[in-house]
Design a protein around this motif. Sequence first.
Motif, PDB file in Angstrom:
ATOM      1  N   VAL A 194      -2.898 -14.721 100.252  1.00 11.73           N
ATOM      2  CA  VAL A 194      -3.930 -14.656 101.294  1.00 11.73           C
ATOM      3  C   VAL A 194      -3.347 -14.498 102.697  1.00 11.73           C
ATOM      4  O   VAL A 194      -4.083 -14.173 103.632  1.00 11.73           O
ATOM      5  N   ASN A 195      -2.051 -14.719 102.859  1.00 16.06           N
ATOM      6  CA  ASN A 195      -1.401 -14.553 104.157  1.00 16.06           C
ATOM      7  C   ASN A 195      -0.569 -13.278 104.132  1.00 16.06           C
ATOM      8  O   ASN A 195       0.491 -13.235 103.506  1.00 16.06           O
ATOM      9  N   PRO A 196      -1.029 -12.223 104.782  1.00 24.12           N
ATOM     10  CA  PRO A 196      -0.349 -10.936 104.648  1.00 24.12           C
ATOM     11  C   PRO A 196       1.046 -10.934 105.261  1.00 24.12           C
ATOM     12  O   PRO A 196       1.311 -11.601 106.261  1.00 24.12           O
ATOM     13  N   LYS A 197       1.908 -10.172 104.646  1.00 18.88           N
ATOM     14  CA  LYS A 197       3.227  -9.917 105.221  1.00 18.88           C
ATOM     15  C   LYS A 197       3.157  -8.748 106.195  1.00 18.88           C
ATOM     16  O   LYS A 197       3.894  -8.698 107.178  1.00 18.88           O
ATOM     17  N   TYR A 198       2.231  -7.819 105.911  1.00 17.49           N
ATOM     18  CA  TYR A 198       2.130  -6.600 106.696  1.00 17.49           C
ATOM     19  C   TYR A 198       0.736  -6.464 107.307  1.00 17.49           C
ATOM     20  O   TYR A 198      -0.266  -6.587 106.597  1.00 17.49           O
ATOM     21  N   ILE A 199       0.688  -6.212 108.594  1.00 13.18           N
ATOM     22  CA  ILE A 199      -0.549  -5.869 109.288  1.00 13.18           C
ATOM     23  C   ILE A 199      -0.264  -4.643 110.139  1.00 13.18           C
ATOM     24  O   ILE A 199       0.896  -4.295 110.388  1.00 13.18           O
ATOM     25  N   LEU A 200      -1.313  -3.997 110.605  1.00 13.56           N
ATOM     26  CA  LEU A 200      -1.137  -2.827 111.469  1.00 13.56           C
ATOM     27  C   LEU A 200      -0.930  -3.294 112.902  1.00 13.56           C
ATOM     28  O   LEU A 200      -1.852  -3.360 113.702  1.00 13.56           O
ATOM     29  N   ARG A 201       0.313  -3.621 113.207  1.00 16.36           N
ATOM     30  CA  ARG A 201       0.629  -4.000 114.580  1.00 16.36           C
ATOM     31  C   ARG A 201       0.516  -2.765 115.472  1.00 16.36           C
ATOM     32  O   ARG A 201       0.813  -1.643 115.044  1.00 16.36           O
ATOM     33  N   ASN A 202       0.145  -2.984 116.732  1.00 12.75           N
ATOM     34  CA  ASN A 202      -0.045  -1.862 117.638  1.00 12.75           C
ATOM     35  C   ASN A 202       1.210  -1.013 117.787  1.00 12.75           C
ATOM     36  O   ASN A 202       1.130   0.218 117.902  1.00 12.75           O
ATOM     37  N   TYR A 203       2.375  -1.650 117.769  1.00 16.82           N
ATOM     38  CA  TYR A 203       3.587  -0.854 117.971  1.00 16.82           C
ATOM     39  C   TYR A 203       3.871   0.045 116.773  1.00 16.82           C
ATOM     40  O   TYR A 203       4.411   1.154 116.922  1.00 16.82           O
ATOM     41  N   LEU A 204       3.490  -0.406 115.569  1.00 16.63           N
ATOM     42  CA  LEU A 204       3.657   0.436 114.389  1.00 16.63           C
ATOM     43  C   LEU A 204       2.737   1.651 114.455  1.00 16.63           C
ATOM     44  O   LEU A 204       3.151   2.776 114.139  1.00 16.63           O
TER      45      LEU A 204
END
Length: 486
Positions: free
Chosen positions: A423-433
Amino acid sequence: MSPFSSLTFGQRLLELPPVFYRHIQPQPLSEPYLVAGNARLCETLGIPSSALAQPAALALLSGKQFVPGLPALAALYAGHQFGVYVPQLGDGRALSLGDTVDGEGRRWEWQLKGAGLTPFSRMGDGRAVLRSTIREYLCSEAMHALGIPTTRALAMTGSADPVYRERPETAAVLTRLAESFIRFGSFEVFYHRGQHDEIRLLADFVIRHHFPHCAQAEQPYAALFAEIVARTAQLLAHWQAVGFCHGVMNTDNMSILGLTLDYGPFGFMDGFNAAHVCNHSDHAGRYAYNQQPQVGLWNLHCLASAFLPLVSEEGLLEMLSSYREQYSQYWLILMRNKLGLVVEQEGDEALIEALLLALHAHHTDYTLFFRRLADFDSTTDNRALRDLFVDRSLFDDWAASYAVRLQRETRPAAARKLAMLAVNPKYILRNYLAEQAIQAAQQGDFSQIASLHDCLSHPFDEQPQYQAYAAEPPAWAQEISVSCSS
């Protein structure tokens, strides 16, 4: 043969009178090309992903031609924008191609975003730029993989056609899908015009296609409003739990199905800041992270006004009064899950609030902290967690309370860890990515879009090949500015 020959398109919006929409003429992109295609969504729809690059598909996905025998439509709506009612908005750069049914019987409306002028474009050009289209394509699919209700993204087409924003950019069209794109503002426009029959027609349409069980209720329209309240409360709880900021929570951007709709200056928080404002156009901080749940309620009040011809004021106020409790209950469930807590305890909310205060005090990376929390062990120094805090004693104080709380759990530590990682993601769409993918795409390299999409489709998995996407953001990431043009 059409690459979409396996699909049968309809147009449910035609069940409503013409006052609800306008017919659109094609305004295609010049020499369109495929920037990205969503193979997983293609599979859901029952079409081969290879079909998206075919000339006939590109013609449809770029607005060169529409579904034979069906008109393309732009929907009418209004809305409160930054707290001020705007009498007429509508699909200014989006149009509906029609709708199809997937193999599970689920109906999807297809929309092109950025396909040119509509009667609702006002002073706009009806276009979308490659930059913002990449952001919506990636984020809508990232949200779906996180289990958060959202519109979906099927494909992105580009063109060398110039589009002028703060600077000249190139055009793109996003093909996005949802069960419906009807918004709070779809009801508001008719209420403020005094067209109460149209409100009833729209409510009947929504019940018939999306909430058929409401038709069996003693008061169907009250049951419909209650569903919208509940879905909105759940959506906002999801956003808060994952650290997502929408940026422009105007009522015309609020879905009656409780979907995340219209990705603009959104942002997943890096360092946790309860008052974070992701939209640099939001000078007053109206849509700050910690304001989002209350804004959801404010927007529901606007929708409630539009329901007054259908439901008593007393009934609407009663349903509105349930919002805070529904939001709190769902948010607590999500946050307990993030902490690995199964047994409900009275002091859990205080424990969560104390943690958020500690994260806020140091602007600790929100996603990294919760991911690492799965490895918490009261018998070690938890260095990986402590290193996220400048004042480690602040974490130590909270960790002591957390350790005591875990002693009242019945689940083994190993099982708790697995549940927390799920339930705790390792990957999110960070703005810098997203920014890195945009810069590469503007040079003709779309590989980072494909890699990010693949990674974000499995946000809870380790994925060693994408380990770099899980790193702390670089210092320059703080300088990224997103606004209403993003």
